[in-house]
Design a protein around this motif. Structure first.
Motif, PDB file in Angstrom:
ATOM      1  N   ALA A 164      10.476  26.966  51.859  1.00  0.00           N
ATOM      2  CA  ALA A 164      10.386  27.588  52.541  1.00  0.00           C
ATOM      3  C   ALA A 164      10.949  27.594  54.641  1.00  0.00           C
ATOM      4  N   LEU A 165      10.187  26.467  55.301  1.00  0.00           N
ATOM      5  CA  LEU A 165      10.441  26.105  56.104  1.00  0.00           C
ATOM      6  C   LEU A 165      12.072  25.625  56.142  1.00  0.00           C
ATOM      7  N   LEU A 166      12.530  25.398  55.315  1.00  0.00           N
ATOM      8  CA  LEU A 166      14.012  25.000  55.364  1.00  0.00           C
ATOM      9  C   LEU A 166      15.104  26.294  54.774  1.00  0.00           C
ATOM     10  N   VAL A 167      14.699  27.306  54.212  1.00  0.00           N
ATOM     11  CA  VAL A 167      15.428  28.760  54.813  1.00  0.00           C
ATOM     12  C   VAL A 167      15.254  29.086  56.101  1.00  0.00           C
ATOM     13  N   MET A 168      14.111  28.773  56.297  1.00  0.00           N
ATOM     14  CA  MET A 168      13.704  29.476  57.791  1.00  0.00           C
ATOM     15  C   MET A 168      14.465  28.565  59.000  1.00  0.00           C
ATOM     16  N   VAL A 169      15.138  27.482  58.716  1.00  0.00           N
ATOM     17  CA  VAL A 169      15.996  26.549  59.829  1.00  0.00           C
ATOM     18  C   VAL A 169      17.279  27.188  59.228  1.00  0.00           C
ATOM     19  N   ALA A 170      17.564  27.642  58.410  1.00  0.00           N
ATOM     20  CA  ALA A 170      19.195  27.806  58.214  1.00  0.00           C
ATOM     21  C   ALA A 170      19.492  29.622  58.774  1.00  0.00           C
ATOM     22  N   ALA A 171      17.847  30.289  58.631  1.00  0.00           N
ATOM     23  CA  ALA A 171      18.273  31.153  59.167  1.00  0.00           C
ATOM     24  C   ALA A 171      18.430  31.322  60.944  1.00  0.00           C
ATOM     25  N   PHE A 172      17.551  30.497  61.018  1.00  0.00           N
ATOM     26  CA  PHE A 172      17.840  30.044  62.794  1.00  0.00           C
ATOM     27  C   PHE A 172      19.177  29.580  63.190  1.00  0.00           C
ATOM     28  N   ARG A 173      19.889  28.479  62.391  1.00  0.00           N
ATOM     29  CA  ARG A 173      20.368  28.208  62.624  1.00  0.00           C
ATOM     30  C   ARG A 173      21.854  29.245  62.288  1.00  0.00           C
ATOM     31  N   PHE A 174      22.139  30.192  61.059  1.00  0.00           N
ATOM     32  CA  PHE A 174      23.413  30.650  61.140  1.00  0.00           C
ATOM     33  C   PHE A 174      23.434  32.396  61.275  1.00  0.00           C
ATOM     34  N   GLY A 175      21.693  32.653  61.542  1.00  0.00           N
ATOM     35  CA  GLY A 175      21.367  34.178  61.287  1.00  0.00           C
ATOM     36  C   GLY A 175      21.038  34.388  62.638  1.00  0.00           C
ATOM     37  N   GLY A 176      21.751  36.179  62.587  1.00  0.00           N
ATOM     38  CA  GLY A 176      21.515  37.006  63.872  1.00  0.00           C
ATOM     39  C   GLY A 176      20.217  37.183  63.865  1.00  0.00           C
ATOM     40  N   ARG A 177      19.157  38.225  64.916  1.00  0.00           N
ATOM     41  CA  ARG A 177      17.636  38.253  64.959  1.00  0.00           C
ATOM     42  C   ARG A 177      17.233  38.562  64.012  1.00  0.00           C
ATOM     43  N   ARG A 178      17.813  39.544  63.054  1.00  0.00           N
ATOM     44  CA  ARG A 178      17.094  40.362  61.971  1.00  0.00           C
ATOM     45  C   ARG A 178      16.930  38.947  61.127  1.00  0.00           C
ATOM     46  N   VAL A 179      17.628  37.574  61.018  1.00  0.00           N
ATOM     47  CA  VAL A 179      17.862  37.089  60.032  1.00  0.00           C
ATOM     48  C   VAL A 179      16.928  36.241  60.505  1.00  0.00           C
ATOM     49  N   ILE A 180      16.864  35.939  61.825  1.00  0.00           N
ATOM     50  CA  ILE A 180      15.533  34.620  61.916  1.00  0.00           C
ATOM     51  C   ILE A 180      14.519  35.309  62.142  1.00  0.00           C
ATOM     52  N   ILE A 181      14.088  36.509  61.972  1.00  0.00           N
ATOM     53  CA  ILE A 181      12.353  37.006  61.960  1.00  0.00           C
ATOM     54  C   ILE A 181      12.646  37.222  60.386  1.00  0.00           C
ATOM     55  N   ALA A 182      13.599  37.316  59.730  1.00  0.00           N
ATOM     56  CA  ALA A 182      13.480  37.494  58.679  1.00  0.00           C
ATOM     57  C   ALA A 182      12.494  35.619  57.633  1.00  0.00           C
ATOM     58  N   GLY A 183      13.621  34.694  58.379  1.00  0.00           N
ATOM     59  CA  GLY A 183      13.389  33.363  58.288  1.00  0.00           C
ATOM     60  C   GLY A 183      11.771  33.445  58.338  1.00  0.00           C
ATOM     61  N   PHE A 184      11.548  33.193  59.897  1.00  0.00           N
ATOM     62  CA  PHE A 184      10.594  33.159  60.500  1.00  0.00           C
ATOM     63  C   PHE A 184       9.431  33.915  59.150  1.00  0.00           C
ATOM     64  N   SER A 185       8.908  34.572  59.111  1.00  0.00           N
ATOM     65  CA  SER A 185       8.187  35.641  58.378  1.00  0.00           C
ATOM     66  C   SER A 185       8.202  34.913  56.722  1.00  0.00           C
ATOM     67  N   PHE A 186       9.329  34.899  56.430  1.00  0.00           N
ATOM     68  CA  PHE A 186       9.205  34.060  55.408  1.00  0.00           C
ATOM     69  C   PHE A 186       8.135  33.230  54.762  1.00  0.00           C
ATOM     70  N   GLN A 187       8.932  32.002  55.712  1.00  0.00           N
ATOM     71  CA  GLN A 187       7.812  30.338  55.691  1.00  0.00           C
ATOM     72  C   GLN A 187       5.750  30.418  56.734  1.00  0.00           C
ATOM     73  N   LEU A 188       6.105  32.284  56.891  1.00  0.00           N
ATOM     74  CA  LEU A 188       4.682  31.928  57.574  1.00  0.00           C
ATOM     75  C   LEU A 188       3.822  32.316  56.481  1.00  0.00           C
ATOM     76  N   LEU A 189       4.566  33.592  55.800  1.00  0.00           N
ATOM     77  CA  LEU A 189       3.875  33.947  54.190  1.00  0.00           C
ATOM     78  C   LEU A 189       3.675  33.167  53.065  1.00  0.00           C
ATOM     79  N   MET A 190       4.640  32.264  53.193  1.00  0.00           N
ATOM     80  CA  MET A 190       4.337  31.188  52.142  1.00  0.00           C
ATOM     81  C   MET A 190       3.797  29.711  52.284  1.00  0.00           C
ATOM     82  N   PHE A 191       2.776  29.999  53.706  1.00  0.00           N
ATOM     83  CA  PHE A 191       2.023  29.250  53.862  1.00  0.00           C
ATOM     84  C   PHE A 191       0.615  29.935  53.555  1.00  0.00           C
TER      85      PHE A 191
END
Length: 226
Positions: A168-195
């Motif tokens: 889940a963190l790997l997904v978030m890292v990819a979102a932070f590196r290659f996504g826009g603001r919405r993608v970054i928020i989605a990636g952060f939310s994904f890892q938080l929800l998985m935690f």
């Protein structure tokens, strides 16, 4: 393109199958060692004031039983949906980033399998007296449960590190590196929800999540050097 996609599917598929078989071979028998290690983790978490697994599950269940059920299903399938979606987007958008993702993913499996072999750990849902409900088994999502008719088998005592959270963190890292603001928020939310999901379902300790994060950092470093 079809040939490239087929090759990538074969690489990832064979790698994960090998990982799953290796992890099954480390399934402890008897389980006394895994349970003993579980009590060791609980004592360490108590000393660090991190033993909140039962409390988190109870709070979510009181807020909404449906939410706890949804988190259990998310634990079962959300990791794969997140990884697959991220891999497809990176494969289309930037092949170099996809290869880096794939290498990191495979390295986490290799490193994780080593830890599982030397340190079998019973998850909170299997620990007697901890007061946690095994929602995975109750919903019929544990194919290795004694009352399951599934032909699928896996090591139920491979709790540390949590690969669910590492990926889940790997997904978030990819979102932070290659996504826009919405993608970054989605990636952060994904890892938080998985935690929350890995803790609330009793599949992992909080220390398992921290170990998963450390595992990912090590895998990313090795992949970067590669």
């Amino acid at each position: 393109m079809f040939r490239t996609v087929s090759r990538e599917l074969a690489i990832v598929g064979v790698a994960y199958l090998t990982f799953a078989l290796a992890k099954n071979l480390t399934d402890p028998s008897p389980v006394l060692k895994a349970v003993s290690n579980g009590w060791g983790v609980i004592r360490l978490e108590s000393a660090l004031a991190l033993n909140h697994e039962s409390f988190i599950q109870q709070i979510i269940a009181r807020l909404s039983l449906g939410l706890l059920i949804a988190l259990t299903y998310f634990y079962a399938v959300g990791m794969w949906l997140g990884l697959a979606g991220t891999a497809v987007v990176l494969f289309i958008k930037t092949r170099v980033a996809y290869v880096q993702l794939r290498r990191t993913f495979m390295l986490t499996m290799i490193l994780g399998a080593v830890v599982f072999a030397v340190y079998p750990l019973a998850p909170p849902r299997f620990m007697p007296g901890l007061g946690m409900t095994d929602t995975v088994t109750l919903l019929g999502l544990d194919p290795a449960a004694p009352n399951s008719n599934s032909a699928i088998s896996y090591n139920r005592f491979a709790a540390m590190p949590s690969l669910h959270y590492a990926w889940a963190l790997l997904v978030m890292v990819a979102a932070f590196r290659f996504g826009g603001r919405r993608v970054i928020i989605a990636g952060f939310s994904f890892q938080l929800l998985m935690f929350v999901a890995i803790i609330a379902t009793g599949n992992h300790y909080i220390l398992d999540a921290l170990a998963g994060a450390l595992l990912l950092v090590i895998a990313m470093y090795i992949a970067g050097q590669w």
